[in-house]
Design a protein around this motif. Structure first.
Motif, PDB file in Angstrom:
ATOM      1  N   UNK A  45      30.350  46.989  32.613  1.00  0.00           N
ATOM      2  CA  UNK A  45      31.388  46.643  32.932  1.00  0.00           C
ATOM      3  C   UNK A  45      32.079  45.820  31.665  1.00  0.00           C
ATOM      4  N   UNK A  46      33.349  45.439  31.963  1.00  0.00           N
ATOM      5  CA  UNK A  46      33.981  44.911  30.753  1.00  0.00           C
ATOM      6  C   UNK A  46      34.564  43.510  31.254  1.00  0.00           C
ATOM      7  N   UNK A  47      33.957  42.728  31.968  1.00  0.00           N
ATOM      8  CA  UNK A  47      34.714  41.583  32.316  1.00  0.00           C
ATOM      9  C   UNK A  47      35.215  40.586  31.226  1.00  0.00           C
ATOM     10  N   UNK A  62      39.216  40.705  35.313  1.00  0.00           N
ATOM     11  CA  UNK A  62      38.432  41.852  35.253  1.00  0.00           C
ATOM     12  C   UNK A  62      39.583  43.083  34.894  1.00  0.00           C
ATOM     13  N   UNK A  63      38.863  44.012  34.465  1.00  0.00           N
ATOM     14  CA  UNK A  63      39.528  45.138  33.954  1.00  0.00           C
ATOM     15  C   UNK A  63      39.871  45.904  35.670  1.00  0.00           C
ATOM     16  N   UNK A  64      40.939  46.681  35.477  1.00  0.00           N
ATOM     17  CA  UNK A  64      41.560  47.505  36.486  1.00  0.00           C
ATOM     18  C   UNK A  64      40.475  48.179  37.519  1.00  0.00           C
ATOM     19  N   UNK A  65      39.415  48.798  37.129  1.00  0.00           N
ATOM     20  CA  UNK A  65      38.522  49.572  37.745  1.00  0.00           C
ATOM     21  C   UNK A  65      37.521  48.301  38.777  1.00  0.00           C
ATOM     22  N   UNK A  66      37.753  47.219  38.426  1.00  0.00           N
ATOM     23  CA  UNK A  66      36.885  46.083  39.322  1.00  0.00           C
ATOM     24  C   UNK A  66      37.763  45.764  40.493  1.00  0.00           C
ATOM     25  N   UNK A  67      37.414  45.470  41.419  1.00  0.00           N
ATOM     26  CA  UNK A  67      38.270  45.077  42.527  1.00  0.00           C
ATOM     27  C   UNK A  67      37.622  44.173  43.479  1.00  0.00           C
ATOM     28  N   UNK A  68      38.515  43.001  43.775  1.00  0.00           N
ATOM     29  CA  UNK A  68      38.005  42.094  44.559  1.00  0.00           C
ATOM     30  C   UNK A  68      37.404  42.781  46.299  1.00  0.00           C
ATOM     31  N   UNK A  69      38.182  43.497  46.460  1.00  0.00           N
ATOM     32  CA  UNK A  69      37.780  44.221  47.708  1.00  0.00           C
ATOM     33  C   UNK A  69      36.342  44.891  47.697  1.00  0.00           C
ATOM     34  N   UNK A  70      36.257  45.219  46.658  1.00  0.00           N
ATOM     35  CA  UNK A  70      34.757  46.071  46.529  1.00  0.00           C
ATOM     36  C   UNK A  70      33.606  44.952  46.480  1.00  0.00           C
ATOM     37  N   UNK A  71      33.868  44.008  45.800  1.00  0.00           N
ATOM     38  CA  UNK A  71      33.237  42.916  45.666  1.00  0.00           C
ATOM     39  C   UNK A  71      32.809  42.203  47.018  1.00  0.00           C
ATOM     40  N   UNK A  72      33.895  41.891  47.876  1.00  0.00           N
ATOM     41  CA  UNK A  72      33.727  41.490  49.030  1.00  0.00           C
ATOM     42  C   UNK A  72      32.749  42.216  49.893  1.00  0.00           C
ATOM     43  N   UNK A  73      33.280  43.663  49.855  1.00  0.00           N
ATOM     44  CA  UNK A  73      32.403  44.685  50.626  1.00  0.00           C
ATOM     45  C   UNK A  73      30.901  44.688  50.498  1.00  0.00           C
TER      46      UNK A  73
END
Length: 351
Positions: free
Chosen positions: A66-68, A175-186
């Motif tokens: 990742x590239x946070x 975060x870069x675009x490939x990382x999404x809050x919705x996925x983190x919450x999932x």
């Protein structure tokens, strides 16, 4: 209603609406902070006594896909000295920790694809076979539900995955675009459904963060009810895009520790290394504000200087596992003791 009245309501009812939390944050002062500190400390002691639970932190890889933008081990940081520990290295850390009195180990690393499900489950099984009376916590980022299931079946007990921020627009700025809050919450939901004791959390004072963002974080924590909440001040790292942003506030971090303890009285709440890095005696201050967990570093010494999420990260003195007696003495001075125990959360895992 003034801030002190809101603080009294929080201490009595363990809940506040979003608008009330915002008012409390906006109008906090030393008197309100001290009232909340005392109430948070009392709430922690009522449930866990004067015990501070230790976790042996093993930072086993600083490779990350990742590239946070805030993180010193982001994949674009060409200055990072990369490493990964093998199974024997990790088991040696656990053996040392066990002899020192640790009964929980935390495997933390970047999202390193080299550690496939097969490799990681083999490590988990080996640790649990060697130390069946210990709890094992993983902190290895976003993985598939199936991966989490396999790791749980191999013996992992807990999983730490900071949500970072409950505000989608803020998440996108970190975060870069490939990382999404919705996925983190999932991922967090999957972990809870699979029966892990789950840890969430966020940085205090991260770039572009507002008090409204923090209120959303607090409301998320109240509704999600994680078994552990890890918060610490944002600390910049000189090889990241956020190198010039100011560090987060120690005062606000301590205030939020007290608020979180009163929102979630049974949760496990660490006094983090970041807080200890920012403030003199920050770890002890965190305990006095309602925290009840510390995570000394069990990693090999040559690895500690390479796992640089932020600048000036503490890894010596009482932060080092081999200096456990120094930590015991520091905590004894403020009226706390370290038991030889797993230190499980009082919040039962969801089933």
């Amino acid at each position: 209603m003034n801030a002190l009245q809101l603080a009294e309501t929080l201490a009595a009812c363990h809940d506040l609406e979003a608008s009330q939390l915002l008012w409390l944050l906006e109008h906090r002062d030393p008197d309100v902070s001290e009232y909340l500190r005392k109430e948070a400390q009392a709430a922690a002691q009522a449930r866990y006594g004067n015990k501070v639970f230790i976790r042996g932190l093993i930072e086993f890889t600083n490779y990350c896909k990742n590239d946070c933008y805030y993180c010193g081990i982001r994949k674009s940081n060409r200055q990072a000295q990369r490493y990964r520990l093998d199974r024997e290295d990790i088991l040696a850390c656990c053996d040392l920790g066990y002899d020192l009195g640790f009964r929980t180990f935390v495997l933390q690393g970047g999202e390193n694809p080299w550690f496939t499900d097969q490799r990681l489950t083999e490590i988990v099984r080996a640790i649990k076979e060697a130390h069946p009376d210990c709890a094992l916590t993983l902190s290895v980022g976003e993985r598939s539900r199936e991966s989490y299931r396999r790791l749980k079946e191999a013996g992992a007990d807990r999983y730490l995955l900071r949500h970072e921020t409950a505000t989608d627009s803020h998440y996108q700025k970190l975060h870069p675009p490939e990382l999404q809050l919705s996925h983190r919450m999932e991922c967090l939901s999957n972990l809870k459904e699979l029966g892990y004791q789950v840890g969430a959390g966020f940085m205090v004072g991260s770039p572009y963060q507002t008090l409204e963002d923090l209120v959303r974080d607090l409301r998320f924590l109240k509704e999600f009810k994680p078994h552990m909440v890890g918060i610490g001040p944002f600390l910049s790292q000189h090889d990241t895009p956020f190198r010039d942003f100011p560090n987060g506030s120690g005062e606000l971090t301590l205030f939020l520790l007290s608020v979180i303890r009163l929102l979630l009285p049974e949760t496990l709440l660490p006094a983090t290394t970041a807080l200890g890095t920012l403030l003199p005696n920050g770890r002890e201050a965190g305990i006095l504000h309602g925290a009840n967990v510390v995570m000394p570093n069990l990693s090999p010494e040559e690895a500690r200087g390479k796992y640089l999420l932020y600048d000036n990260k503490l890894s010596t003195g009482a932060e080092a596992a081999e200096s456990l007696e120094l930590l015991r003495e520091n905590l004894r001075k403020i009226g706390y003791e370290i038991p030889v125990a797993r230190g499980d959360s009082l919040i039962a895992p969801d089933r």
